[in-house]
Design an enzyme around this catalytic site. Structure first.
Site, PDB file in Angstrom:
ATOM      1  CD  GLU A 166      -2.913  -1.161   2.340  1.00  0.00           C
ATOM      2  OE1 GLU A 166      -2.821  -0.274   3.208  1.00  0.00           O
ATOM      3  OE2 GLU A 166      -3.775  -2.053   2.382  1.00  0.00           O
ATOM      4  CD  GLU A 363      -3.398  -6.219   3.743  1.00  0.00           C
ATOM      5  OE1 GLU A 363      -4.298  -5.497   4.248  1.00  0.00           O
ATOM      6  OE2 GLU A 363      -2.191  -5.926   3.786  1.00  0.00           O
TER       7      GLU A 363
END
Length: 459
Positions: A166, A363
């Site tokens: 991220e 995720e």
């Protein structure tokens, strides 16, 4: 209907070093920004929980890897802690860390669990943060040397590497929206950090591809944008939200160039970071092998309701307002919408706009506060987590049947872990961790997930 997945599909879970390892006496680990900020700014962290122990993976990795095998995982993602391996970010290598990571990776290999190893999960070494962190161009070179060190030390045990988790978050949360240390609120500085992270990613990918044979990629946080209506003003708002929070990063990584519309906006408002022709060449030439996608929630937006104060702090939110859609499903613990259909939309976007690159769900999960209320006969009866995963997998399966090259699904997370500013407020794991005793016990969802893996799907 039976939802069947390929026999070589990656099934497992994900975590990160800072969120799971903890610290032990004489482990020689250096301090990172979370070790520092969770003590110095302790009031910002739920119930004041620091990084000291988290989920004890450093001490209990053998038992935890056995727990993974108990659930039939064939893969698992975690990260290497830069400040554990190289305490000052540059210079001397911590041999205790080398020993730990090699033993941990060998243990996974022995259990038939493929390690997916990420190099950076929000955890800048404090010594480098004091020099400006990724705001400082020199830290790109420090990161490149760190990546090279990891490849040299561990590549014989790792076939899938990832440069960043991220990458938008360190820039946006640390330099614009006051959520992560160093708590700066300045768009141009945030844009500089993001650009330098992208360059660091490129440097690591190129070093790897010159010298090694496995796969290397990146983990992206995808928040698909949905407009309130088809009114042109709402559509424009969605376009701008997507430009700032998704395309600014995705197109640099996956298409090799920044969107021209982004440059136009940033130049108009004097927010362009320093970008050289050499930077753009490096971005254009860098290609990844495997994309990880983290998905938790959608972003719903509408046209601005009020004029912006242009004397204030420049922000992407100058161009759109968040839209609270009536009737949306909510995870009230996190205050975020549950929208499984977006998994299909993401998969189709990758298929149609990004060359149908090999990718996997890196995720996806649901964090619940007060899970102890669902304990019966010693086990968390988390039917809500089973339903959540099942719905997302159904939409993923639909996209795969239509040709999306999705290679796997990793749940966040394996054992309840320390979650940045929320600490242990919301629980995500297949295993529950008792914070008082450290005991780890499987939840109903973990046993269900095991059956999904062994049956290569579910009804």
């Amino acid at each position: 209907m039976k939802y069947t997945f390929p026999k070589d599909f990656f099934w497992g879970a994900a975590t990160s070093a800072t969120q799971s390892e903890g610290r032990e006496l004489n482990d020689q680990k250096g301090e990172n920004i979370w070790d520092y900020s969770s003590v110095k700014y302790n009031h910002r962290f739920y119930e004041g929980v620091t990084t000291e122990h988290t989920s004890n993976f450093y001490k209990e990795y053998k038992q935890d890897i056995q727990r993974m095998e108990n659930l039939s995982f064939n893969s698992f993602r975690t990260s290497i802690s830069w400040s554990r391996l190289i305490p000052d970010g540059v210079g001397e290598i911590n041999q205790e860390a080398v020993k730990f990571y090699r033993q941990m990776l060998q243990e996974m290999k022995q259990k038939g669990i493929q390690p997916f190893i990420n190099l950076y999960h929000f955890d800048m070494p404090m010594a480098l943060q004091e020099q400006g962190g990724f705001e400082n161009r020199e830290v790109i070179e420090a990161y490149r040397r760190y990546a090279e060190c990891c490849f040299e030390l561990f590549d014989d045990l790792v076939a899938c590497w990832f440069t960043f988790n991220e990458p938008m978050i360190p820039a946006e949360a640390g330099y614009l929206h006051d959520r992560h240390y160093p708590y700066v609120v300045d768009f141009k500085r945030a844009a500089t950090v993001l650009h330098h992270i992208i360059l660091a990613h490129c440097e690591a990918v190129n070093v790897y591809k010159k010298n090694y044979k496995g796969k290397i990629g990146i983990i992206m946080d995808i928040i698909p944008v949905y407009p309130r209506s088809q009114n042109p003003a709402d559509l424009k708002a969605a376009e701008m939200a997507d430009l700032f929070y998704t395309r600014s990063l995705n197109e640099a990584i996956l298409k090799g160039k920044y969107p021209s519309e982004l440059r136009n906006v940033l130049e108009r408002y004097n927010q362009m970071p320093e970008v050289t022709p050499e930077d753009l060449d490096l971005i254009e030439q860098t290609k990844i092998d495997l994309l990880g996608v983290n998905y938790y929630r959608p972003r719903r937006v509408k046209a601005k309701e009020y004029l912006v104060d242009v004397t204030g702090i420049f922000s992407p939110e100058w161009f759109f307002d968040d839209y609270v859609m009536p009737g949306r499903r909510m995870n009230t613990s996190r205050g975020i919408e549950i929208y499984p259909e977006a998994m299909y939309d993401i998969a189709k976007k990758i298929q149609n706009d990004y060359g149908n690159i090999d990718w996997f769900v890196s995720e996806n999960g649901i964090g619940i506060q007060g899970e102890e209320a669902f304990i019966k006969e010693g086990m968390v009866q988390d039917e809500y987590r089973i339903a959540f995963v099942k719905e997302h997998l159904q939409w993923l399966h639909k996209a795969m049947e239509e040709g999306s090259n999705c290679l796997g699904y990793h749940m966040w997370t394996f054992v309840d872990c320390w979650s940045w500013i929320n600490a242990y407020k919301n629980r995500y794991g297949f295993y529950r961790m008792d914070l008082k005793t450290g005991e780890k016990t499987v939840k109903k969802s973990g046993l269900w997930f095991k059956t999904v893996i062994e049956n290569k799907g579910f009804d």
